[in-house]
Design a protein around this motif. Structure first.
Motif, PDB file in Angstrom:
ATOM      1  N   SER A 267     147.521  16.920   4.634  1.00  0.00           N
ATOM      2  CA  SER A 267     148.229  18.164   4.914  1.00  0.00           C
ATOM      3  C   SER A 267     149.679  17.930   5.321  1.00  0.00           C
ATOM      4  O   SER A 267     150.292  18.800   5.902  1.00  0.00           O
ATOM      5  CB  SER A 267     147.497  18.937   6.010  1.00  0.00           C
TER       6      SER A 267
ATOM      7  N   GLU B 254     149.709  30.708  -0.884  1.00  0.00           N
ATOM      8  CA  GLU B 254     149.230  29.563  -1.667  1.00  0.00           C
ATOM      9  C   GLU B 254     149.400  28.254  -0.891  1.00  0.00           C
ATOM     10  O   GLU B 254     148.504  27.426  -0.867  1.00  0.00           O
ATOM     11  CB  GLU B 254     149.991  29.501  -3.000  1.00  0.00           C
TER      12      GLU B 254
ATOM     13  N   ASN C 212     146.828  28.143   1.930  1.00  0.00           N
ATOM     14  CA  ASN C 212     145.499  27.832   1.418  1.00  0.00           C
ATOM     15  C   ASN C 212     145.347  26.341   1.134  1.00  0.00           C
ATOM     16  O   ASN C 212     144.275  25.773   1.348  1.00  0.00           O
ATOM     17  CB  ASN C 212     145.185  28.652   0.173  1.00  0.00           C
ATOM     18  N   LYS C 213     146.385  25.713   0.670  1.00  0.00           N
ATOM     19  CA  LYS C 213     146.338  24.264   0.431  1.00  0.00           C
ATOM     20  C   LYS C 213     146.160  23.496   1.745  1.00  0.00           C
ATOM     21  O   LYS C 213     145.519  22.460   1.770  1.00  0.00           O
ATOM     22  CB  LYS C 213     147.599  23.799  -0.305  1.00  0.00           C
TER      23      LYS C 213
ATOM     24  N   SER D 116     142.376  23.968   2.908  1.00  0.00           N
ATOM     25  CA  SER D 116     141.278  23.583   2.012  1.00  0.00           C
ATOM     26  C   SER D 116     141.067  22.091   1.991  1.00  0.00           C
ATOM     27  O   SER D 116     141.805  21.313   2.453  1.00  0.00           O
ATOM     28  CB  SER D 116     141.547  24.088   0.601  1.00  0.00           C
TER      29      SER D 116
END
Length: 105
Positions: free
Chosen positions: A27, A98, A101-102, A105
């Protein structure tokens, strides 16, 4: 790291040492300001940040010409060819969901 001038690899090493568990850089996101990029990209600490990222998010795409964003993206690929490069605008909300969300996840 609040100043934005940290060395991500060192932070990961410190956290791993303190926590005693493996922390992935999955991340690791670096926000790139296309307005300031040319001025800052020669700094070794900025280059370290770019090389450490899994995701390089070019922010403020609403404030600069597309050709500037393209030029920044090409230079980012040189620093970190493995990183995913995203074009976002936090102010306008472009692709922010977006990116979020990355991260989760």
């Amino acid at each position: 790291e609040p100043s934005g001038m940290a060395r991500p690899a060192q932070i990961l090493a410190d956290v791993q040492y303190l926590k005693g568990e493996i922390i992935e850089k999955s991340s690791m996101v670096i926000l790139v300001d296309p307005v300031m990029f040319n001025m800052l990209s020669d700094m070794p600490i900025v280059q370290d940040q770019l090389r450490a990222a899994k995701i390089l998010a070019i922010n403020k795409i609403d404030l600069v010409d597309k050709s500037v964003v393209g030029m920044v993206e090409e230079k980012l690929k040189i620093f970190n060819p493995q990183a995913e490069i995203m074009h976002i605008s936090a102010l306008e909300g472009i692709k922010v969901d977006e990116l979020a969300n990355k991260l989760i996840s």
